[in-house]
Design an enzyme around this catalytic site. Structure first.
Site, PDB file in Angstrom:
ATOM      1  N   ASN A   1       0.882  -1.170   0.000  1.00 45.96           N
ATOM      2  CA  ASN A   1       0.000   0.000   0.000  1.00 45.96           C
ATOM      3  C   ASN A   1       0.920   1.221   0.000  1.00 45.96           C
ATOM      4  OD1 ASN A   1      -1.755   2.077   0.472  1.00 45.96           O
ATOM      5  ND2 ASN A   1      -2.354   1.422   2.543  1.00 45.96           N
TER       6      ASN A   1
ATOM      7  N   GLU B   1      -5.275  -4.766  10.579  1.00 48.59           N
ATOM      8  CA  GLU B   1      -4.232  -3.761  10.769  1.00 48.59           C
ATOM      9  C   GLU B   1      -4.478  -3.014  12.082  1.00 48.59           C
ATOM     10  OE1 GLU B   1      -2.309  -2.606   6.750  1.00 48.59           O
ATOM     11  OE2 GLU B   1      -3.960  -1.244   7.107  1.00 48.59           O
TER      12      GLU B   1
ATOM     13  N   HIS C   1      -9.431   1.350   5.084  1.00 51.42           N
ATOM     14  CA  HIS C   1      -8.127   1.548   5.727  1.00 51.42           C
ATOM     15  C   HIS C   1      -8.302   2.514   6.897  1.00 51.42           C
ATOM     16  CE1 HIS C   1      -3.993   2.694   6.468  1.00 51.42           C
ATOM     17  NE2 HIS C   1      -3.656   1.558   5.868  1.00 51.42           N
TER      18      HIS C   1
ATOM     19  N   LYS D   1       0.246   4.269  -0.306  1.00 53.29           N
ATOM     20  CA  LYS D   1      -0.333   5.481   0.298  1.00 53.29           C
ATOM     21  C   LYS D   1      -0.036   6.681  -0.620  1.00 53.29           C
ATOM     22  CE  LYS D   1      -0.062   3.225   4.723  1.00 53.29           C
ATOM     23  NZ  LYS D   1       0.046   3.299   6.170  1.00 53.29           N
TER      24      LYS D   1
ATOM     25  N   SER E   1       3.632  -2.110  10.291  1.00 48.37           N
ATOM     26  CA  SER E   1       5.083  -2.185  10.496  1.00 48.37           C
ATOM     27  C   SER E   1       5.658  -3.566  10.187  1.00 48.37           C
ATOM     28  CB  SER E   1       5.457  -1.744  11.915  1.00 48.37           C
ATOM     29  OG  SER E   1       5.055  -0.403  12.131  1.00 48.37           O
TER      30      SER E   1
ATOM     31  N   GLY F   1       2.772   2.308  10.713  1.00 48.06           N
ATOM     32  CA  GLY F   1       3.749   3.389  10.545  1.00 48.06           C
ATOM     33  C   GLY F   1       4.478   3.766  11.830  1.00 48.06           C
TER      34      GLY F   1
ATOM     35  N   GLU G   1      -6.604   4.901   7.871  1.00 46.10           N
ATOM     36  CA  GLU G   1      -6.373   6.320   7.549  1.00 46.10           C
ATOM     37  C   GLU G   1      -7.603   6.931   6.891  1.00 46.10           C
ATOM     38  OE1 GLU G   1      -2.679   5.601   5.492  1.00 46.10           O
ATOM     39  OE2 GLU G   1      -1.812   5.019   7.411  1.00 46.10           O
TER      40      GLU G   1
END
Ligand code: 13P
Length: 249
Positions: free
Chosen positions: A9, A167, A95, A11, A212, A173, A97
């Site tokens: 991904n 996730e 996701h 991003k 991560s 991250g 985010e």
């Protein structure tokens, strides 16, 4: 036996030049990747480029989000039909985010999941709890709610052509990966929950881990019984790092 799937991904990263170099690097290293399906999810504006560069490749590709609407006055959005126009095969939906920065709700995720499937694409449905939710001990409750929102609308059978990605938000991250045991516990919970609705689908659905994941921890994570692959952010931006994960699978 479920095939391992490793998806990048990207991003909001990359440029024409860096993407070309990245794809060349991944393509070159694919000869050492045995049984793992490899996918890259790119910013939509680069999908024509990705599609062209991967035309004769086994590497799949997808988008990072999709509009829940078919067509019309939705400024800035990209529809399923548009993604189809560029032979897009996968779409990430839900996701964290998108949920936390853009306010996407469980119902929006369900509609996006439906839009992708209705257009013949494979949604990669992301589920995961925040640090606060984990500390409160409500991880299973949160993941259940996120999954139920989709399955109550689209049915458990829809998972026959979908992928799930667990996730944990606190691991994204941050360099703070879930331990293989922590991840396995949630993956097992998700699979057992699906099995109460349809054992065959539960057995077949791929559940990826994201947060991560890197060359150093991929082997241990992918070695767990219910972890069928990875959804990779930062480590998918360098061919060498991404390939190391693909080879671990
Ligand atoms: P990182 O691998 O950078 O933690 O990101 C994970 C992720 O969000 C993939 O969708």
């Amino acid at each position: 036996m479920r095939q391992t799937l490793v998806a990048g991904n990207w991003k909001m990263n990359g440029s024409k030049e860096s993407i070309q170099t990245l794809l060349e690097g991944i393509s070159t290293g694919m000869s050492d990747v045995a049984n793992t399906k490899v996918v890259v999810c790119a910013p939509s504006i680069y999908l024509p480029l990705v599609s062209e560069q991967l035309a004769d490749s086994d590497i799949g590709f997808g988008a990072e989000t999709i509009s829940e609407y078919e067509v019309g006055a939705y400024t800035g959005e990209i529809s399923a039909a548009m993604l189809n126009d560029f032979s897009c095969q996968y779409v990430i939906v839900g996701h964290s985010e998108r949920r936390s920065i853009y306010g996407e709700q469980d119902a929006d995720t369900a509609n996006k999941y439906a839009a992708a499937r209705n257009a013949g694409m494979t949604p990669i449905l992301c589920l995961g709890e925040s640090l606060e939710e984990r500390e409160k001990g409500i991880t299973e409750e949160v993941v259940s709610r996120q999954l139920d929102a989709v399955l109550s609308q689209e049915g458990v059978e829809s998972l026959a052509d979908a992928v799930i990605a667990y996730e944990p938000v606190w691991a994204i991250g941050t360099g703070m990966t879930a331990t293989p045991e922590q991840a396995q516990d949630v993956h097992k919970f998700i699979r057992e929950k699906i099995a109460t609705m349809n054992a065959d689908i539960a057995d077949k659905v791929q559940i990826l881990y994201g947060g991560s994941m890197n060359a150093g921890n991929a082997n241990d994570l992918l070695g767990m019984a219910d972890i069928d692959g990875g959804l990779i952010g930062g480590a998918s931006l360098k061919a060498e790092d991404f390939l190391a994960i693909c080879k671990a699978g």
